[in-house]
Design a protein around this motif. Structure first.
Motif, PDB file in Angstrom:
ATOM      1  N   LEU A  63      14.805  -6.732   4.871  1.00  0.00           N
ATOM      2  CA  LEU A  63      15.507  -7.085   6.109  1.00  0.00           C
ATOM      3  C   LEU A  63      14.760  -8.190   6.848  1.00  0.00           C
ATOM      4  O   LEU A  63      15.373  -9.158   7.310  1.00  0.00           O
ATOM      5  CB  LEU A  63      15.669  -5.845   6.988  1.00  0.00           C
ATOM      6  CG  LEU A  63      16.345  -6.057   8.342  1.00  0.00           C
ATOM      7  CD1 LEU A  63      17.743  -6.656   8.183  1.00  0.00           C
ATOM      8  CD2 LEU A  63      16.411  -4.729   9.101  1.00  0.00           C
ATOM      9  N   LEU A  64      13.446  -8.073   6.935  1.00  0.00           N
ATOM     10  CA  LEU A  64      12.663  -9.105   7.617  1.00  0.00           C
ATOM     11  C   LEU A  64      12.805 -10.456   6.929  1.00  0.00           C
ATOM     12  O   LEU A  64      12.983 -11.481   7.591  1.00  0.00           O
ATOM     13  CB  LEU A  64      11.187  -8.697   7.682  1.00  0.00           C
ATOM     14  CG  LEU A  64      10.259  -9.711   8.356  1.00  0.00           C
ATOM     15  CD1 LEU A  64      10.636  -9.923   9.811  1.00  0.00           C
ATOM     16  CD2 LEU A  64       8.815  -9.273   8.234  1.00  0.00           C
ATOM     17  N   GLN A  65      12.756 -10.473   5.600  1.00  0.00           N
ATOM     18  CA  GLN A  65      12.930 -11.738   4.869  1.00  0.00           C
ATOM     19  C   GLN A  65      14.274 -12.378   5.201  1.00  0.00           C
ATOM     20  O   GLN A  65      14.359 -13.585   5.424  1.00  0.00           O
ATOM     21  CB  GLN A  65      12.834 -11.502   3.362  1.00  0.00           C
ATOM     22  CG  GLN A  65      11.436 -11.338   2.862  1.00  0.00           C
ATOM     23  CD  GLN A  65      11.404 -11.229   1.348  1.00  0.00           C
ATOM     24  OE1 GLN A  65      12.207 -10.528   0.739  1.00  0.00           O
ATOM     25  NE2 GLN A  65      10.458 -11.929   0.738  1.00  0.00           N
ATOM     26  N   ARG A  66      15.321 -11.579   5.236  1.00  0.00           N
ATOM     27  CA  ARG A  66      16.669 -12.111   5.539  1.00  0.00           C
ATOM     28  C   ARG A  66      16.752 -12.599   6.983  1.00  0.00           C
ATOM     29  O   ARG A  66      17.348 -13.636   7.251  1.00  0.00           O
ATOM     30  CB  ARG A  66      17.722 -11.046   5.282  1.00  0.00           C
ATOM     31  CG  ARG A  66      17.732 -10.520   3.868  1.00  0.00           C
ATOM     32  CD  ARG A  66      18.890 -11.068   3.070  1.00  0.00           C
ATOM     33  NE  ARG A  66      18.922 -10.479   1.762  1.00  0.00           N
ATOM     34  CZ  ARG A  66      19.884  -9.680   1.332  1.00  0.00           C
ATOM     35  NH1 ARG A  66      20.894  -9.366   2.098  1.00  0.00           N
ATOM     36  NH2 ARG A  66      19.836  -9.204   0.105  1.00  0.00           N
ATOM     37  N   VAL A  67      16.172 -11.841   7.906  1.00  0.00           N
ATOM     38  CA  VAL A  67      16.204 -12.234   9.316  1.00  0.00           C
ATOM     39  C   VAL A  67      15.436 -13.540   9.512  1.00  0.00           C
ATOM     40  O   VAL A  67      15.889 -14.426  10.243  1.00  0.00           O
ATOM     41  CB  VAL A  67      15.629 -11.109  10.213  1.00  0.00           C
ATOM     42  CG1 VAL A  67      15.315 -11.612  11.614  1.00  0.00           C
ATOM     43  CG2 VAL A  67      16.606  -9.934  10.283  1.00  0.00           C
ATOM     44  N   ILE A  85      -3.072  -2.766   2.994  1.00  0.00           N
ATOM     45  CA  ILE A  85      -2.366  -3.816   2.276  1.00  0.00           C
ATOM     46  C   ILE A  85      -0.910  -3.929   2.735  1.00  0.00           C
ATOM     47  O   ILE A  85      -0.356  -5.024   2.818  1.00  0.00           O
ATOM     48  CB  ILE A  85      -2.468  -3.641   0.735  1.00  0.00           C
ATOM     49  CG1 ILE A  85      -1.991  -4.905   0.006  1.00  0.00           C
ATOM     50  CG2 ILE A  85      -1.698  -2.429   0.266  1.00  0.00           C
ATOM     51  CD1 ILE A  85      -2.888  -6.092   0.193  1.00  0.00           C
ATOM     52  N   ASP A  86      -0.277  -2.801   3.076  1.00  0.00           N
ATOM     53  CA  ASP A  86       1.093  -2.837   3.587  1.00  0.00           C
ATOM     54  C   ASP A  86       1.145  -3.552   4.936  1.00  0.00           C
ATOM     55  O   ASP A  86       2.055  -4.332   5.215  1.00  0.00           O
ATOM     56  CB  ASP A  86       1.656  -1.419   3.737  1.00  0.00           C
ATOM     57  CG  ASP A  86       1.864  -0.741   2.396  1.00  0.00           C
ATOM     58  OD1 ASP A  86       2.337  -1.417   1.454  1.00  0.00           O
ATOM     59  OD2 ASP A  86       1.554   0.455   2.289  1.00  0.00           O
ATOM     60  N   LEU A  91       2.604  -8.358   8.050  1.00  0.00           N
ATOM     61  CA  LEU A  91       2.257  -9.434   8.987  1.00  0.00           C
ATOM     62  C   LEU A  91       2.376 -10.803   8.327  1.00  0.00           C
ATOM     63  O   LEU A  91       2.875 -11.752   8.942  1.00  0.00           O
ATOM     64  CB  LEU A  91       0.852  -9.211   9.547  1.00  0.00           C
ATOM     65  CG  LEU A  91       0.705  -7.979  10.443  1.00  0.00           C
ATOM     66  CD1 LEU A  91      -0.765  -7.692  10.736  1.00  0.00           C
ATOM     67  CD2 LEU A  91       1.501  -8.121  11.736  1.00  0.00           C
ATOM     68  N   ARG A  92       1.977 -10.904   7.077  1.00  0.00           N
ATOM     69  CA  ARG A  92       2.089 -12.188   6.368  1.00  0.00           C
ATOM     70  C   ARG A  92       3.542 -12.576   6.128  1.00  0.00           C
ATOM     71  O   ARG A  92       3.862 -13.758   6.048  1.00  0.00           O
ATOM     72  CB  ARG A  92       1.346 -12.135   5.039  1.00  0.00           C
ATOM     73  CG  ARG A  92      -0.136 -12.261   5.211  1.00  0.00           C
ATOM     74  CD  ARG A  92      -0.826 -12.500   3.921  1.00  0.00           C
ATOM     75  NE  ARG A  92      -2.259 -12.647   4.148  1.00  0.00           N
ATOM     76  CZ  ARG A  92      -3.139 -12.744   3.187  1.00  0.00           C
ATOM     77  NH1 ARG A  92      -2.754 -12.727   1.925  1.00  0.00           N
ATOM     78  NH2 ARG A  92      -4.413 -12.875   3.471  1.00  0.00           N
ATOM     79  N   ASP A  97       4.076  -7.544  14.751  1.00  0.00           N
ATOM     80  CA  ASP A  97       3.184  -6.425  15.005  1.00  0.00           C
ATOM     81  C   ASP A  97       3.507  -5.333  13.992  1.00  0.00           C
ATOM     82  O   ASP A  97       4.569  -5.351  13.354  1.00  0.00           O
ATOM     83  CB  ASP A  97       3.365  -5.912  16.436  1.00  0.00           C
ATOM     84  CG  ASP A  97       2.145  -5.180  16.973  1.00  0.00           C
ATOM     85  OD1 ASP A  97       1.230  -4.852  16.194  1.00  0.00           O
ATOM     86  OD2 ASP A  97       2.112  -4.917  18.196  1.00  0.00           O
ATOM     87  N   TYR A  98       2.602  -4.365  13.866  1.00  0.00           N
ATOM     88  CA  TYR A  98       2.737  -3.301  12.880  1.00  0.00           C
ATOM     89  C   TYR A  98       2.217  -2.032  13.539  1.00  0.00           C
ATOM     90  O   TYR A  98       1.042  -1.962  13.900  1.00  0.00           O
ATOM     91  CB  TYR A  98       1.905  -3.655  11.650  1.00  0.00           C
ATOM     92  CG  TYR A  98       2.159  -2.839  10.414  1.00  0.00           C
ATOM     93  CD1 TYR A  98       2.919  -3.337   9.374  1.00  0.00           C
ATOM     94  CD2 TYR A  98       1.610  -1.567  10.266  1.00  0.00           C
ATOM     95  CE1 TYR A  98       3.125  -2.607   8.209  1.00  0.00           C
ATOM     96  CE2 TYR A  98       1.811  -0.823   9.109  1.00  0.00           C
ATOM     97  CZ  TYR A  98       2.576  -1.352   8.084  1.00  0.00           C
ATOM     98  OH  TYR A  98       2.790  -0.639   6.939  1.00  0.00           O
ATOM     99  N   VAL A  99       3.079  -1.051  13.732  1.00  0.00           N
ATOM    100  CA  VAL A  99       2.713   0.202  14.386  1.00  0.00           C
ATOM    101  C   VAL A  99       2.898   1.329  13.375  1.00  0.00           C
ATOM    102  O   VAL A  99       3.960   1.457  12.768  1.00  0.00           O
ATOM    103  CB  VAL A  99       3.592   0.443  15.635  1.00  0.00           C
ATOM    104  CG1 VAL A  99       3.270   1.784  16.272  1.00  0.00           C
ATOM    105  CG2 VAL A  99       3.416  -0.700  16.637  1.00  0.00           C
TER     106      VAL A  99
END
Length: 144
Positions: A63-67, A85-86, A91-92, A97-99
């Motif tokens: 989804l992030l790649q498409r957005v 690593i996830d 982030l890369r 952000d990552y919660v």
């Protein structure tokens, strides 16, 4: 009022986070999988989004790649994937952000506010997020 999209297959998280964000003055749309969110985003992109990673039909990474092909809206990953690593990969790939679950809803709200403030500063729009003047701690002349 900023519009936040929540994308998670856990109904309890969707409901509780939506209630919290709405109480803080945000407009919230919820989706239980990445494909449903993408379909809605193709019609109208929200101001920011919070994605789970592990979901049916389309996961949060896809989804992030498409957005990112269409938008630079702020995105927070909210996920039970807790390997370093996830987090690095998310982030890369373009997450802001990552919660990790379990999480503090209060801190999630403040991370959302911070990203929206930064987005507004970049775009020159100061009307999107109100900064609350709540003093949490006072020691002599110092207030936080």
């Amino acid at each position: 009022m900023s519009k936040i999209a929540l994308v998670d297959d856990d109904r309890n998280i969707l409901t509780s986070v939506a209630i919290t964000l709405e109480a803080e003055g945000f407009e919230v749309e919820t989706y239980n999988d990445g494909q449903a969110a993408l379909d809605a985003f193709n019609k109208k992109m929200p101001d920011m989004a919070v994605f789970d990673i592990k979901m049916p039909r389309m996961d949060g990474m896809d989804l992030l790649q498409r957005v990112r092909q269409k938008s630079k809206m702020p995105v927070i990953f909210l996920t039970s994937k807790d390997d370093e690593i996830d987090e690095v990969l998310g982030l890369r790939m373009g997450a802001d952000d990552y919660v990790k679950k379990p999480f503090s809803q209060r801190l999630l709200v403040e991370r959302i506010r911070a990203l929206l403030r930064r987005q507004d500063a970049i775009s020159g729009d100061a009307s999107g997020v109100e900064v609350e003047e709540t003093k949490l701690m006072v020691r002599g002349n110092l207030s936080m």
